[in-house]
Scaffold this active site. Structure first.
Site, mmCIF file in Angstrom:
data_model
loop_
_atom_site.group_PDB
_atom_site.id
_atom_site.type_symbol
_atom_site.label_atom_id
_atom_site.label_comp_id
_atom_site.label_asym_id
_atom_site.label_seq_id
_atom_site.Cartn_x
_atom_site.Cartn_y
_atom_site.Cartn_z
ATOM 1 N N GLY A 15 0.833 -1.214 0.000
ATOM 2 C CA GLY A 15 0.000 0.000 0.000
ATOM 3 C C GLY A 15 0.860 1.254 0.000
ATOM 4 O O GLY A 15 1.892 1.292 0.673
ATOM 5 N N ALA A 26 15.273 10.930 -0.960
ATOM 6 C CA ALA A 26 16.452 10.789 -0.106
ATOM 7 C C ALA A 26 17.375 9.687 -0.632
ATOM 8 O O ALA A 26 18.606 9.849 -0.660
ATOM 9 C CB ALA A 26 16.015 10.476 1.326
ATOM 10 N N ARG A 76 0.943 -4.889 -5.780
ATOM 11 C CA ARG A 76 1.124 -6.184 -5.113
ATOM 12 C C ARG A 76 1.343 -7.192 -6.231
ATOM 13 O O ARG A 76 0.764 -7.077 -7.299
ATOM 14 C CB ARG A 76 -0.088 -6.492 -4.240
ATOM 15 C CG ARG A 76 -0.221 -5.454 -3.111
ATOM 16 C CD ARG A 76 -1.170 -5.876 -2.021
ATOM 17 N NE ARG A 76 -0.961 -5.066 -0.824
ATOM 18 C CZ ARG A 76 -1.714 -4.010 -0.476
ATOM 19 N NH1 ARG A 76 -2.722 -3.643 -1.229
ATOM 20 N NH2 ARG A 76 -1.450 -3.346 0.623
ATOM 21 N N ASP A 107 5.814 -5.260 5.930
ATOM 22 C CA ASP A 107 6.339 -6.606 6.208
ATOM 23 C C ASP A 107 6.375 -7.510 4.981
ATOM 24 O O ASP A 107 7.345 -8.234 4.756
ATOM 25 C CB ASP A 107 5.449 -7.299 7.248
ATOM 26 C CG ASP A 107 5.818 -6.894 8.661
ATOM 27 O OD1 ASP A 107 6.864 -6.252 8.834
ATOM 28 O OD2 ASP A 107 5.047 -7.230 9.579
ATOM 29 N N SER A 109 6.516 -6.722 1.836
ATOM 30 C CA SER A 109 7.578 -6.264 0.930
ATOM 31 C C SER A 109 8.954 -6.683 1.450
ATOM 32 O O SER A 109 9.849 -7.014 0.666
ATOM 33 C CB SER A 109 7.514 -4.743 0.794
ATOM 34 O OG SER A 109 6.225 -4.363 0.371
ATOM 35 N N THR A 129 4.380 2.380 5.660
ATOM 36 C CA THR A 129 2.986 1.935 5.734
ATOM 37 C C THR A 129 2.254 2.811 6.732
ATOM 38 O O THR A 129 2.808 3.141 7.792
ATOM 39 C CB THR A 129 2.852 0.457 6.150
ATOM 40 O OG1 THR A 129 1.481 0.193 6.500
ATOM 41 C CG2 THR A 129 3.723 0.068 7.332
ATOM 42 N N ASP A 131 -0.034 1.867 8.547
ATOM 43 C CA ASP A 131 -0.577 1.032 9.625
ATOM 44 C C ASP A 131 0.285 0.980 10.895
ATOM 45 O O ASP A 131 -0.192 0.536 11.936
ATOM 46 C CB ASP A 131 -0.776 -0.411 9.133
ATOM 47 C CG ASP A 131 -1.668 -0.502 7.911
ATOM 48 O OD1 ASP A 131 -2.517 0.382 7.730
ATOM 49 O OD2 ASP A 131 -1.502 -1.453 7.118
ATOM 50 N N ASP A 133 2.427 -1.099 11.569
ATOM 51 C CA ASP A 133 2.432 -2.494 12.021
ATOM 52 C C ASP A 133 3.721 -3.255 11.677
ATOM 53 O O ASP A 133 3.700 -4.482 11.563
ATOM 54 C CB ASP A 133 1.206 -3.242 11.465
ATOM 55 C CG ASP A 133 1.196 -3.282 9.932
ATOM 56 O OD1 ASP A 133 2.002 -2.576 9.303
ATOM 57 O OD2 ASP A 133 0.367 -4.021 9.375
ATOM 58 N N MET A 173 -8.533 2.712 8.905
ATOM 59 C CA MET A 173 -7.680 1.643 8.366
ATOM 60 C C MET A 173 -6.683 1.129 9.417
ATOM 61 O O MET A 173 -6.637 1.607 10.543
ATOM 62 C CB MET A 173 -6.923 2.147 7.145
ATOM 63 C CG MET A 173 -7.728 2.059 5.867
ATOM 64 S SD MET A 173 -6.719 2.493 4.437
ATOM 65 C CE MET A 173 -7.764 1.869 3.119
ATOM 66 N N ARG A 175 -5.289 -2.391 8.689
ATOM 67 C CA ARG A 175 -5.219 -3.844 8.442
ATOM 68 C C ARG A 175 -5.552 -4.571 9.738
ATOM 69 O O ARG A 175 -6.557 -4.263 10.355
ATOM 70 C CB ARG A 175 -3.837 -4.236 7.907
ATOM 71 C CG ARG A 175 -3.931 -5.420 6.920
ATOM 72 C CD ARG A 175 -2.588 -5.921 6.498
ATOM 73 N NE ARG A 175 -1.911 -5.026 5.608
ATOM 74 C CZ ARG A 175 -1.315 -5.391 4.480
ATOM 75 N NH1 ARG A 175 -1.348 -6.639 4.109
ATOM 76 N NH2 ARG A 175 -0.667 -4.541 3.735
ATOM 77 N N GLU A 191 -15.793 8.176 22.456
ATOM 78 C CA GLU A 191 -16.440 7.523 23.613
ATOM 79 C C GLU A 191 -16.061 6.047 23.703
ATOM 80 O O GLU A 191 -16.007 5.476 24.795
ATOM 81 C CB GLU A 191 -17.967 7.675 23.518
ATOM 82 C CG GLU A 191 -18.508 9.007 24.028
ATOM 83 C CD GLU A 191 -18.038 10.210 23.231
ATOM 84 O OE1 GLU A 191 -17.905 10.100 22.006
ATOM 85 O OE2 GLU A 191 -17.780 11.264 23.852
HETATM 86 P P1 ADP Z 1 3.178 -4.691 2.664
HETATM 87 O O1 ADP Z 1 4.561 -4.612 2.154
HETATM 88 O O2 ADP Z 1 2.541 -3.343 2.851
HETATM 89 O O3 ADP Z 1 3.062 -5.569 3.898
HETATM 90 P P2 ADP Z 1 1.993 -6.820 1.061
HETATM 91 O O4 ADP Z 1 1.853 -7.767 2.198
HETATM 92 O O5 ADP Z 1 0.834 -6.701 0.146
HETATM 93 O O6 ADP Z 1 2.267 -5.313 1.531
HETATM 94 O O7 ADP Z 1 3.291 -7.250 0.224
HETATM 95 C C1 ADP Z 1 3.692 -6.492 -0.889
HETATM 96 C C2 ADP Z 1 4.317 -7.412 -1.907
HETATM 97 O O8 ADP Z 1 5.485 -8.020 -1.350
HETATM 98 C C3 ADP Z 1 3.464 -8.584 -2.353
HETATM 99 O O9 ADP Z 1 2.537 -8.247 -3.356
HETATM 100 C C4 ADP Z 1 4.517 -9.537 -2.912
HETATM 101 O O10 ADP Z 1 4.914 -9.156 -4.198
HETATM 102 C C5 ADP Z 1 5.683 -9.292 -1.948
HETATM 103 N N1 ADP Z 1 5.664 -10.340 -0.926
HETATM 104 C C6 ADP Z 1 4.812 -10.484 0.105
HETATM 105 N N2 ADP Z 1 5.068 -11.601 0.819
HETATM 106 C C7 ADP Z 1 6.104 -12.202 0.197
HETATM 107 C C8 ADP Z 1 6.855 -13.427 0.413
HETATM 108 N N3 ADP Z 1 6.574 -14.250 1.434
HETATM 109 N N4 ADP Z 1 7.861 -13.706 -0.429
HETATM 110 C C9 ADP Z 1 8.171 -12.894 -1.457
HETATM 111 N N5 ADP Z 1 7.513 -11.746 -1.727
HETATM 112 C C10 ADP Z 1 6.499 -11.397 -0.921
HETATM 113 O O1 F6P Z 2 -1.426 -1.250 4.479
HETATM 114 C C1 F6P Z 2 -2.147 -0.092 4.210
HETATM 115 C C2 F6P Z 2 -3.595 -0.406 3.971
HETATM 116 O O2 F6P Z 2 -4.278 0.781 3.625
HETATM 117 C C3 F6P Z 2 -4.299 -1.098 5.122
HETATM 118 O O3 F6P Z 2 -4.680 -0.182 6.141
HETATM 119 C C4 F6P Z 2 -5.462 -1.755 4.424
HETATM 120 O O4 F6P Z 2 -5.891 -2.893 5.127
HETATM 121 C C5 F6P Z 2 -4.853 -2.156 3.104
HETATM 122 O O5 F6P Z 2 -3.729 -1.319 2.888
HETATM 123 C C6 F6P Z 2 -5.793 -2.008 1.930
HETATM 124 O O6 F6P Z 2 -5.148 -2.505 0.820
HETATM 125 P P1 F6P Z 2 -5.658 -2.365 -0.691
HETATM 126 O O7 F6P Z 2 -4.981 -1.147 -1.236
HETATM 127 O O8 F6P Z 2 -5.172 -3.596 -1.358
HETATM 128 O O9 F6P Z 2 -7.138 -2.232 -0.648
#
Ligand code: ADP
Ligand code: F6P
Length: 324
Positions: A15, A26, A76, A107, A109, A129, A131, A133, A173, A175, A191
């Site tokens: 995202g 940078a 993604r 994570d 990525s 991100t 989030d 997280d 948002m 996640r 509240e």
């Molecule tokens: P974020 O980086 O925000 O957590 P995603 O979980 O959607 O977002 O991961 C982004 C991209 O990273 C995925 O679409 C994929 O291409 C790559 N990715 C995610 N998990 C893995 C994995 N276990 N091994 C290799 N590439 C991954």
């Molecule tokens: O990781 C950022 C985020 O906006 C989360 O808060 C949300 O769950 C997710 O991405 C939504 O992803 P997508 O862009 O695939 O709808």
């Protein structure tokens, strides 16, 4: 020096988040300052596999620090989660002379970056991100802007909620994580704040709280609901039926991901992006950049991904105490 690199690739993945452009800027300028070539990779790992790769100069990142989103686009990519996709990605890096790569994302990525590192491409992750997280860092690029955007939107909803003496359930948002919700809960004086990490699904307690607050003379009732709990619209219907108080759901959605980054996001993104380049130049690989105790640091991606991050119990307790 072992692992010395000459060309650094940069991509954004997952995202988008406000401040990603400041991080790209940078990376490009710190790398050029250190005498490295920089290659921009469009559309995250999808663009890498499509060889959407171009050389970047200092002027390419001019006039972007104030812009939301990412000039490199993001995506993604399922193919990159396969060993074949990762092998292909590493080969494409070698073909374009990219011996170090900076991945700005969350994570997921970083899992991709981990795989590239195992295949001999030096990698550094930069946490981007909204989030918050990513467990190994106290800060992720985009969180501050997103929280401020959500806070301002919730203030506006509160105005109309008060005028109509309604209850408002506002979904933010995050996640599976409740950081945005917790911050909005405190900053908006909600509240109730429902976090995936804490919520016990006791809707009767919400109903009782609304009824008690009406008796005390409160004209609004703001419930911040985290995306990880979701179902705000059906929750609103049930709460209206149980309380007799008109209840509306507002799902803030993607507005939280856009907009010009705050000074904090621009500053953190600039430092983290530059730091990522510096550690690549030192020959490090399979690292993730972060901030802990107010200081920039880096750690092994494997270690970082194995960590967990919890909601601060004290912050949650105070958010409840102040919501009376
Ligand atoms: P974020 O980086 O925000 O957590 P995603 O979980 O959607 O977002 O991961 C982004 C991209 O990273 C995925 O679409 C994929 O291409 C790559 N990715 C995610 N998990 C893995 C994995 N276990 N091994 C290799 N590439 C991954
Ligand atoms: O990781 C950022 C985020 O906006 C989360 O808060 C949300 O769950 C997710 O991405 C939504 O992803 P997508 O862009 O695939 O709808």
């Amino acid at each position: 020096m072992a692992n010395e690199i000459s060309t650094i690739g940069v991509l954004t993945s997952g995202g988008d988040a406000p401040g990603m452009n400041a991080a790209i800027r940078a990376v490009v300028r710190e790398a050029l300052t250190n005498g490295k070539r920089v290659m921009g990779i469009k559309r995250g790992y999808a663009g890498l596999l499509q060889e959407e790769i171009f050389e970047m100069s200092a002027i390419d990142v001019s006039d972007i620090i104030q812009r939301g989103g990412t000039i490199l686009q993001t995506a993604r990519c399922t193919e990159f989660t396969t060993p074949e996709g990762q092998q292909k990605g590493a080969e494409i890096c070698r073909k374009h002379g990219i011996d170090g790569i900076i991945v700005i994302g969350g994570d997921g990525s970083f899992r991709g970056a981990q795989k590239l590192a195992a295949l001999g491409i030096n990698t550094v992750g930069v946490p981007g991100t909204i989030d918050l997280d990513v467990a190994c860092t106290d800060y992720t690029i985009g969180f501050d802007t997103a929280v401020n955007t959500a806070m301002e939107a919730i203030d506006k909803v509160r105005d109309t909620s008060t005028s109509h003496e309604r209850c408002s359930i506002i979904e933010v948002m995050g996640r599976g994580a409740g950081f945005i919700a917790l911050w909005c809960g405190v900053a908006n004086g909600a509240e109730n704040v429902l976090l995936p990490e804490k919520y016990d699904y006791n809707e009767q307690a919400l109903v009782n709280n609304i009824i008690n607050n009406r008796k005390k003379g409160k004209k609004h009732h703001i419930i911040i609901n985290a995306e990880g709990i979701g179902h705000s619209t059906s929750m609103a219907k049930r709460i209206e039926a149980a309380t007799g108080v008109e209840t509306r759901a507002t799902i803030l959605g993607y507005m939280q991901r856009g907009g010009s980054p705050t000074a904090k996001d621009r500053m953190k993104a600039s430092m983290m992006g530059a730091y990522a380049v510096d550690i690549l130049c030192q020959g490090k690989s399979n690292r993730v950049v972060g901030e802990r105790g107010g200081r920039l640091m880096d750690m092994d991606i494997d270690e970082g991904l194995a960590m967990t991050k919890a909601i601060d119990d004290y912050e949650y307790l105070v958010s409840c105490n102040l919501s009376k």
